[in-house]
Design an enzyme around this catalytic site. Structure first.
Site, PDB file in Angstrom:
ATOM      1  N   HIS A   1       6.182   2.173   3.692  1.00 59.28           N
ATOM      2  CA  HIS A   1       6.152   0.941   2.890  1.00 59.28           C
ATOM      3  C   HIS A   1       6.740   1.128   1.497  1.00 59.28           C
ATOM      4  O   HIS A   1       7.119   0.151   0.852  1.00 59.28           O
ATOM      5  CB  HIS A   1       4.713   0.415   2.794  1.00 59.28           C
TER       6      HIS A   1
ATOM      7  N   HIS B  89       1.471   3.960   1.882  1.00 59.51           N
ATOM      8  CA  HIS B  89       2.083   4.722   2.976  1.00 59.51           C
ATOM      9  C   HIS B  89       3.603   4.765   2.850  1.00 59.51           C
ATOM     10  O   HIS B  89       4.239   3.806   2.424  1.00 59.51           O
ATOM     11  CB  HIS B  89       1.660   4.151   4.336  1.00 59.51           C
TER      12      HIS B  89
ATOM     13  N   ASP C  89      -0.070  -3.854   6.303  1.00 54.21           N
ATOM     14  CA  ASP C  89      -0.699  -3.332   7.518  1.00 54.21           C
ATOM     15  C   ASP C  89      -2.159  -3.773   7.633  1.00 54.21           C
ATOM     16  O   ASP C  89      -2.993  -3.051   8.189  1.00 54.21           O
ATOM     17  CB  ASP C  89      -0.639  -1.797   7.541  1.00 54.21           C
TER      18      ASP C  89
ATOM     19  N   HIS D 195      -7.292  -0.785   5.642  1.00 55.35           N
ATOM     20  CA  HIS D 195      -6.249   0.145   6.101  1.00 55.35           C
ATOM     21  C   HIS D 195      -6.096   1.255   5.055  1.00 55.35           C
ATOM     22  O   HIS D 195      -6.093   2.442   5.390  1.00 55.35           O
ATOM     23  CB  HIS D 195      -4.959  -0.633   6.298  1.00 55.35           C
TER      24      HIS D 195
ATOM     25  N   HIS E 196       4.852  -4.785  10.633  1.00 59.19           N
ATOM     26  CA  HIS E 196       5.254  -4.072  11.858  1.00 59.19           C
ATOM     27  C   HIS E 196       5.361  -5.027  13.043  1.00 59.19           C
ATOM     28  O   HIS E 196       4.626  -6.014  13.126  1.00 59.19           O
ATOM     29  CB  HIS E 196       4.226  -2.992  12.238  1.00 59.19           C
TER      30      HIS E 196
ATOM     31  N   HIS F 188       0.844  -1.199   0.000  1.00 53.73           N
ATOM     32  CA  HIS F 188       0.000   0.000   0.000  1.00 53.73           C
ATOM     33  C   HIS F 188       0.877   1.245   0.000  1.00 53.73           C
ATOM     34  O   HIS F 188       2.099   1.162   0.129  1.00 53.73           O
ATOM     35  CB  HIS F 188      -0.994  -0.010   1.162  1.00 53.73           C
TER      36      HIS F 188
HETATM   37 FE    FE Z   1       2.915   0.810   8.067  1.00 47.55          FE
HETATM   38 ZN    ZN Z   2       0.262   1.706   6.530  1.00 46.65          ZN
END
Ligand code: FE
Ligand code: ZN
Length: 251
Positions: free
Chosen positions: A58, A55, A126, A109, A164, A53
């Site tokens: 990432h 973010h 995530d 997410h 994570h 994704h």
């Molecule tokens: Fe993350």
């Molecule tokens: Zn994320």
């Protein structure tokens, strides 16, 4: 099957390194520096990048890795990703180091979030975490609940390679939801022992998550009761999920 190992990044991110001989892929390289260092040390050639994704933690390292290696960048078609060469919309199979990997859409997410399912291994970014799940930044509880259902349908021995190290904090919340769950009590002890000596708590298996992760247990009587005590509007899986997720946000 490729070998899987981890490259820690930032405070609590895991970048997954997939290798077959000296050929390598990485999953979610938020930072290029630790990846470049590892490739150098291990004498590896980077051939591809899988992004779950958009973010920054990432995909932040993609530009620098691409400048150094002529890589394919597989990423969600519906999200803004630096340097994508293979936009994916889910349902397709891709070749990763000679293995077929199925691309799953798991919105929640983020709306375009993907998970990559290889034999016995799921790279889920995530979406699902050890004993927890990602925050709903873009999607609805119904979308995330359906995404978690599609993951729960994979084989029980699937290893969950999330992005994570959040398991200890998630377990504290999970115990608040289900104080009587003995599998959960046991996992708290196991994870504390791993973390005390600096070892990762991931990957877990899907079977472990189904036994201890409240977000995969929204049809269990104890979790339903906890959801109803936290403003669930009814007993449906989505309503219970929504209530438990909301409680977690303020825990
Ligand atoms: Fe993350
Ligand atoms: Zn994320």
């Amino acid at each position: 099957m490729f070998k899987i190992s981890l490259i820690p990044a930032f405070k609590d991110n895991y970048i997954w390194l997939l290798t077959q001989g000296n050929r390598a892929f990485v999953v979610d390289p938020g930072d290029a520096a630790p990846v470049l260092a590892r490739l150098e040390t291990d004498g590896l050639r980077l051939e591809g990048i899988l992004i779950t994704h958009h973010h920054a933690d990432h995909q932040g390292g993609v530009a620098e890795l691409k400048a150094r290696y002529p890589v394919e960048v597989f990423a969600p078609a519906g999200e803004s990703i630096t340097g994508v060469t293979r936009p994916l919309s889910g349902g397709e199979s891709i070749d990763v180091l000679g293995q077929s990997v199925v691309v799953m859409t798991v919105p929640g997410h983020t709306l375009g979030h993907l998970a990559y399912h290889a034999t016995g291994a799921l790279f889920c970014g995530d979406t699902l975490f050890g004993a927890g799940c990602g925050r709903l930044f873009e999607g609805t509880p119904a979308q995330m609940s359906a995404s978690l259902d599609s993951i729960a349908n994979l084989p029980d021995d699937t290893r969950i390679y999330c992005a994570h190290e959040y398991t200890e904090a998630n377990l504290r919340f999970a115990l608040a939801v289900e104080p009587e769950n003995s599998a959960l009590q046991q996992r708290v002890v196991e994870v504390a022992a791993l973390r005390a000596v600096g070892l990762p708590s991931v990957p877990s298996t899907l079977a472990e998550e189904k036994a201890t992760n409240p977000f995969l247990r929204c049809a269990e009587p104890a979790v339903i009761d906890a959801g109803l005590q936290h403003a669930a509007v009814n007993r449906s899986k989505t309503a219970i999920f929504s209530a438990i997720r909301g409680w977690r946000n303020n825990f």
